[in-house]
Scaffold this active site. Structure first.
Site, PDB file in Angstrom:
ATOM      1  N   GLU A  25      57.843 -36.186 -43.346  1.00  0.00           N
ATOM      2  CA  GLU A  25      57.118 -34.996 -42.913  1.00  0.00           C
ATOM      3  C   GLU A  25      56.314 -35.216 -41.638  1.00  0.00           C
ATOM      4  OE1 GLU A  25      55.746 -32.455 -46.071  1.00  0.00           O
ATOM      5  OE2 GLU A  25      54.214 -31.658 -44.754  1.00  0.00           O
ATOM      6  N   ARG A  71      60.137 -31.190 -41.604  1.00  0.00           N
ATOM      7  CA  ARG A  71      59.986 -31.046 -43.049  1.00  0.00           C
ATOM      8  C   ARG A  71      58.856 -30.085 -43.415  1.00  0.00           C
ATOM      9  NH1 ARG A  71      60.195 -35.560 -47.952  1.00  0.00           N
ATOM     10  NH2 ARG A  71      59.743 -34.058 -49.589  1.00  0.00           N
ATOM     11  N   ARG A 112      54.586 -52.027 -58.189  1.00  0.00           N
ATOM     12  CA  ARG A 112      54.849 -51.740 -56.764  1.00  0.00           C
ATOM     13  C   ARG A 112      56.186 -51.047 -56.528  1.00  0.00           C
ATOM     14  NH1 ARG A 112      52.474 -56.747 -56.314  1.00  0.00           N
ATOM     15  NH2 ARG A 112      50.305 -56.572 -55.667  1.00  0.00           N
ATOM     16  N   LYS A 124      67.269 -28.028 -48.826  1.00  0.00           N
ATOM     17  CA  LYS A 124      66.155 -28.981 -48.864  1.00  0.00           C
ATOM     18  C   LYS A 124      66.628 -30.375 -48.446  1.00  0.00           C
ATOM     19  CE  LYS A 124      62.179 -30.820 -51.133  1.00  0.00           C
ATOM     20  NZ  LYS A 124      61.121 -30.671 -52.089  1.00  0.00           N
ATOM     21  N   ASN A 157      57.026 -26.004 -46.249  1.00  0.00           N
ATOM     22  CA  ASN A 157      55.713 -25.539 -46.725  1.00  0.00           C
ATOM     23  C   ASN A 157      55.480 -24.064 -46.449  1.00  0.00           C
ATOM     24  OD1 ASN A 157      54.925 -28.098 -47.609  1.00  0.00           O
ATOM     25  ND2 ASN A 157      54.410 -28.679 -45.522  1.00  0.00           N
ATOM     26  N   HIS A 168      52.487 -22.162 -60.023  1.00  0.00           N
ATOM     27  CA  HIS A 168      52.718 -22.567 -58.637  1.00  0.00           C
ATOM     28  C   HIS A 168      53.628 -21.547 -57.936  1.00  0.00           C
ATOM     29  CE1 HIS A 168      53.436 -25.066 -55.156  1.00  0.00           C
ATOM     30  NE2 HIS A 168      54.738 -25.022 -55.372  1.00  0.00           N
ATOM     31  N   LYS A 220      58.614 -36.480 -52.555  1.00  0.00           N
ATOM     32  CA  LYS A 220      57.155 -36.282 -52.516  1.00  0.00           C
ATOM     33  C   LYS A 220      56.645 -36.331 -53.943  1.00  0.00           C
ATOM     34  CE  LYS A 220      55.880 -33.230 -48.728  1.00  0.00           C
ATOM     35  NZ  LYS A 220      55.239 -31.924 -48.542  1.00  0.00           N
ATOM     36  N   GLU A 263      60.266 -19.909 -55.141  1.00  0.00           N
ATOM     37  CA  GLU A 263      60.723 -21.050 -54.319  1.00  0.00           C
ATOM     38  C   GLU A 263      62.140 -20.779 -53.804  1.00  0.00           C
ATOM     39  OE1 GLU A 263      58.825 -23.394 -53.282  1.00  0.00           O
ATOM     40  OE2 GLU A 263      57.484 -24.179 -54.828  1.00  0.00           O
ATOM     41  N   HIS A 313      48.629 -23.143 -52.235  1.00  0.00           N
ATOM     42  CA  HIS A 313      47.846 -24.270 -52.755  1.00  0.00           C
ATOM     43  C   HIS A 313      46.360 -23.914 -52.824  1.00  0.00           C
ATOM     44  CE1 HIS A 313      51.087 -27.483 -51.635  1.00  0.00           C
ATOM     45  NE2 HIS A 313      51.384 -26.809 -52.727  1.00  0.00           N
ATOM     46  N   HIS A 344      52.922 -22.146 -48.350  1.00  0.00           N
ATOM     47  CA  HIS A 344      52.249 -23.068 -49.273  1.00  0.00           C
ATOM     48  C   HIS A 344      50.776 -23.320 -48.971  1.00  0.00           C
ATOM     49  CE1 HIS A 344      56.060 -23.546 -51.171  1.00  0.00           C
ATOM     50  NE2 HIS A 344      55.611 -24.476 -51.988  1.00  0.00           N
TER      51      HIS A 344
HETATM   52  N1  LIG Z   1      57.218 -32.665 -54.970  1.00  0.00           N
HETATM   53  C1  LIG Z   1      57.591 -31.555 -54.391  1.00  0.00           C
HETATM   54  O1  LIG Z   1      58.288 -31.574 -53.382  1.00  0.00           O
HETATM   55  C2  LIG Z   1      57.216 -30.244 -55.022  1.00  0.00           C
HETATM   56  C3  LIG Z   1      57.811 -29.058 -54.577  1.00  0.00           C
HETATM   57  C4  LIG Z   1      57.491 -27.868 -55.240  1.00  0.00           C
HETATM   58  C5  LIG Z   1      56.589 -27.879 -56.290  1.00  0.00           C
HETATM   59  N2  LIG Z   1      56.020 -29.054 -56.666  1.00  0.00           N
HETATM   60  C6  LIG Z   1      55.068 -29.107 -57.773  1.00  0.00           C
HETATM   61  O2  LIG Z   1      55.718 -28.653 -58.946  1.00  0.00           O
HETATM   62  C7  LIG Z   1      54.737 -28.151 -59.850  1.00  0.00           C
HETATM   63  C8  LIG Z   1      55.233 -26.860 -60.439  1.00  0.00           C
HETATM   64  O3  LIG Z   1      56.408 -27.124 -61.147  1.00  0.00           O
HETATM   65  P1  LIG Z   1      56.903 -26.172 -62.322  1.00  0.00           P
HETATM   66  O4  LIG Z   1      56.816 -24.777 -61.893  1.00  0.00           O
HETATM   67  O5  LIG Z   1      58.193 -26.735 -62.760  1.00  0.00           O
HETATM   68  O6  LIG Z   1      55.776 -26.338 -63.429  1.00  0.00           O
HETATM   69  P2  LIG Z   1      55.630 -27.205 -64.765  1.00  0.00           P
HETATM   70  O7  LIG Z   1      56.197 -28.540 -64.605  1.00  0.00           O
HETATM   71  O8  LIG Z   1      54.211 -27.075 -65.137  1.00  0.00           O
HETATM   72  O9  LIG Z   1      56.515 -26.412 -65.805  1.00  0.00           O
HETATM   73  C9  LIG Z   1      56.174 -25.103 -66.127  1.00  0.00           C
HETATM   74  C10 LIG Z   1      56.092 -24.887 -67.629  1.00  0.00           C
HETATM   75  O10 LIG Z   1      57.397 -24.839 -68.147  1.00  0.00           O
HETATM   76  C11 LIG Z   1      57.503 -25.680 -69.290  1.00  0.00           C
HETATM   77  N3  LIG Z   1      58.902 -26.120 -69.284  1.00  0.00           N
HETATM   78  C12 LIG Z   1      59.474 -26.971 -68.430  1.00  0.00           C
HETATM   79  N4  LIG Z   1      60.801 -27.015 -68.648  1.00  0.00           N
HETATM   80  C13 LIG Z   1      61.056 -26.204 -69.681  1.00  0.00           C
HETATM   81  C14 LIG Z   1      62.230 -25.820 -70.361  1.00  0.00           C
HETATM   82  N5  LIG Z   1      63.430 -26.247 -69.969  1.00  0.00           N
HETATM   83  N6  LIG Z   1      62.120 -24.970 -71.398  1.00  0.00           N
HETATM   84  C15 LIG Z   1      60.901 -24.476 -71.768  1.00  0.00           C
HETATM   85  N7  LIG Z   1      59.764 -24.783 -71.138  1.00  0.00           N
HETATM   86  C16 LIG Z   1      59.836 -25.636 -70.109  1.00  0.00           C
HETATM   87  C17 LIG Z   1      56.461 -26.734 -69.104  1.00  0.00           C
HETATM   88  O11 LIG Z   1      56.033 -27.256 -70.339  1.00  0.00           O
HETATM   89  C18 LIG Z   1      55.359 -25.956 -68.400  1.00  0.00           C
HETATM   90  O12 LIG Z   1      54.559 -25.316 -69.364  1.00  0.00           O
HETATM   91  C19 LIG Z   1      53.470 -28.009 -59.054  1.00  0.00           C
HETATM   92  O13 LIG Z   1      52.597 -29.035 -59.410  1.00  0.00           O
HETATM   93  C20 LIG Z   1      53.903 -28.178 -57.617  1.00  0.00           C
HETATM   94  O14 LIG Z   1      52.910 -28.728 -56.812  1.00  0.00           O
HETATM   95  C21 LIG Z   1      56.318 -30.223 -56.055  1.00  0.00           C
END
Ligand SMILES: NC(=O)c1ccc[n+]([C@@H]2O[C@H](COP(=O)([O-])OP(=O)(O)OC[C@H]3O[C@@H](n4cnc5c(N)ncnc54)[C@H](O)[C@@H]3O)[C@@H](O)[C@H]2O)c1
Length: 564
Positions: free
Chosen positions: A425, A429, A307, A415, A433, A453, A329, A371, A440, A436
């Site tokens: 949100e 907030r 929890r 942010k 998006n 993404h 989030k 982003e 998405h 987005h």
């Molecule tokens: N929670 C939130 O507020 C929020 C906001 C924006 C995006 N997101 C989410 O984030 C995700 C996208 O994140 P992302 O773009 O970081 O993708 P990811 O986590 O898939 O990373 C991208 C790739 O980079 C590789 N990688 C990561 N760090 C590395 C490093 N230092 N060196 C070499 N390779 C590395 C990973 O193995 C992966 O293949 C999506 O699922 C999206 O929905 C969430």
């Protein structure tokens, strides 16, 4: 992995202070004097309030000297005293009078010390100063002007920015900022504070090269650490993580396969079971080590394991360092829609070290830039200027590390400010998006395999700007500029691989939709986002159609496609 001890916990000793002074800066009423006393006690160092010392030396209250001899004469005396104190050898905590920062010489000298900025918003500062007898707080209009004039001066000098005048929250932020005074923390590490209601009062965000290696003096107190690491990141940086977290009691690193397609409930279950087998307890800390995928997945696991346990985010992609690691989030995708199952669970701390980005494939770096563009548009002003001026992101990482670090920090603070206003949100907030809904939908319609993404966000931004032109009269110049910017940074500005019907079907599942109509965050001008704009499906279709086409050459060269 064996259990390690020697962590910073309940028995926390005062930090082994580096040989600089801790200097509290900020506007009138921010609470510098009180914070200095607390910091002095914590560090076992002498505390000097420069206003009090000045009054002693002047032999009269500042207000009477000011009224008789004028501000210029006062600033001269103030500068002399402050420079003397800053040049004096030995440790001390100084609370600087609000105007001391106007001296260029003082600002130059401050760079050698640990400067903590207590940021107080105008109303709070006025409320706390108006009846204090301060000579510059006698009249609201000039007070307001001064507040606006001085803000950039404080901004130019600090290493940590904390909420001023907010009682317990200020104290917690101060305690976290004193981790920067520890001799083990390199001067490249900076701190911002995220104000939230859960955990009560917020959490520190440490940023800068060397942040990961300085984890021990920066770590939230208590418990052992269990890490969930992106498999690929573990191979590249796992040793560094283990070295950094061993002093805080790292027990185990659980690797998860990389890629969006593993951001699932099934993967969350396997992490939760691994944590249970490893004996993780409620007082322990779950560390997310990877990009947004691992951050979201581990954040969800932290929220629901027994929890709820504390989470520390250690983001390793640009997307995660500018965006996903903050704000709490957390969640996973289901085949029908992205981020459809999740919770709000604020981290206990974020450690964002841009040196981890050195191994990030160029295509991922570019995706992160989308982003950055989004956040620049939301913020407007100085951040938008800096984003527009940045060299193509792969070059910026190597050639302009300081400019990139400033952009990352600007995105983080944007942010944090938005989330602080609307943690769950319910309103503002949703501005985060921007672009987005389309992004998405495109990701889901291409099976989470077609676009990173960030790549989807880039095209989504263009679609949102097009709708903004129709709905809010956004100047078309902005979209043209964003399109050129995305192309310059090697991002796609057109999409392929899904039909308009498929994308519309996914957009129909958007969580913000009400009564069958899309509700989008749209842009009136950079820095002015309007949330909850109801848009009919015909406009959405048109926008989607407009951006159908081949991917940009840069994105095609990098694959532009998925993935692991
Ligand atoms: N929670 C939130 O507020 C929020 C906001 C924006 C995006 N997101 C989410 O984030 C995700 C996208 O994140 P992302 O773009 O970081 O993708 P990811 O986590 O898939 O990373 C991208 C790739 O980079 C590789 N990688 C990561 N760090 C590395 C490093 N230092 N060196 C070499 N390779 C590395 C990973 O193995 C992966 O293949 C999506 O699922 C999206 O929905 C969430």
């Amino acid at each position: 992995m064996e259990a390690m001890s020697a962590r910073r916990g309940e028995d926390a000793a005062p930090p082994a202070a580096a040989a600089t002074k801790v200097v509290l800066i900020g506007f009138m009423g921010a609470g510098k004097s009180r914070a200095a006393v607390i910091a002095g006690r914590r560090l076992g160092a002498e505390v000097i309030d420069t206003d009090a010392l000045l009054e002693q030396r002047l032999g009269e209250p500042i207000a009477s000297f000011f009224d008789r001899d004028g501000e210029a004469a006062f600033r001269e005396r103030e500068q002399a005293v402050v420079l003397e104190l800053l040049e004096r050898p030995g440790a001390a905590v100084l609370a600087l009078g609000g105007g001391a920062i106007t001296s260029e010489q003082v600002r130059a000298r401050l760079r050698e010390h640990l400067c903590l900025y207590l940021e107080a918003d105008l109303d709070l500062a006025w409320e706390r100063s108006r009846e204090s007898g301060r000579p510059l707080a006698r009249e609201r209009a000039s007070f307001e002007r001064l507040h606006a004039e001085r803000a950039p001066l404080y901004e130019s000098a600090f290493r940590a920015v904390l909420p001023g005048g907010r009682g317990d929250q200020t104290e917690r932020a101060l305690e976290a900022a004193l981790g920067l005074a520890d001799a083990r923390t390199p001067p490249t590490v900076r701190m911002a504070w995220a104000c939230t209601s859960s955990p009560p009062g917020g959490y520190p965000v440490y940023l800068g090269v060397g942040t990961l290696d300085a984890a021990a003096p920066l770590w939230p107190a208590g418990g052992r650490a269990f890490a969930v690491a992106d498999e690929r990141v573990r191979v590249l940086h796992g040793e560094r993580l283990e070295t950094a977290l061993t002093p805080v009691g790292l027990e185990q690193v659980i690797a998860v396969p990389p890629g969006e397609r593993h951001k699932t409930l099934a993967e969350a279950e396997s992490v939760l079971r691994a944590l249970a087998r490893a004996g993780m307890e409620r007082s322990d800390v779950l560390v997310a080590f990877g990009g947004g995928v691992v951050g979201d997945l581990a954040g969800l696991c932290a929220a629901i394991y027994q929890r709820g346990v504390r989470a520390v985010q250690v983001p390793t992609t640009l997307v995660a360092q500018v965006d996903s690691a903050y704000g709490g989030k957390s969640g996973v995708d289901i085949p029908e829609a992205k981020n459809y199952v999740g919770v709000f669970h604020q981290p206990a701390a974020v450690l964002a070290d841009p040196s981890l980005l050195a191994t990030l494939p160029a295509a991922e770096l570019r995706a992160g830039f989308a982003e950055v563009v989004k956040t620049g548009l939301i913020s407007g002003g100085g951040l938008w200027e800096r984003v527009r001026a940045l060299s193509p992101i792969e070059h910026a990482l190597g050639d302009e590390p300081e400019a990139l670090a400033a952009v990352i920090e600007g995105c983080v603070r944007t942010k944090l400010a938005v989330v602080a206003e609307d943690e769950r949100e319910l309103g503002v907030r949703a501005s985060l998006n921007l672009g987005h809904t389309f992004a998405h939908a495109l990701e889901a319609a291409t099976g989470y395999e077609g676009y990173r993404h960030g790549e989807a966000v880039g095209v989504g931004l263009l679609a949102a700007l097009r709708v903004s032109e129709q709905e809010l009269g956004l100047d078309g110049v902005v979209r043209a500029e964003v399109e050129a910017l995305l192309e310059r940074h090697g991002l796609p500005v057109r999409f392929e691989g899904a039909s308009t019907d498929e994308i519309m079907a996914r957009a129909a599942l958007d969580k913000k939709r009400r009564g069958g109509r899309a509700r989008l965050a749209l842009l009136r001008s950079p820095g002015n986002v309007v949330t909850g704009c109801e848009v009919d499906d015909a406009s959405l279709r048109e926008a989607i159609e407009e951006f159908r086409g081949a991917a940009a050459p840069g994105a095609a060269a990098s694959g532009g496609r998925r993935r692991s």
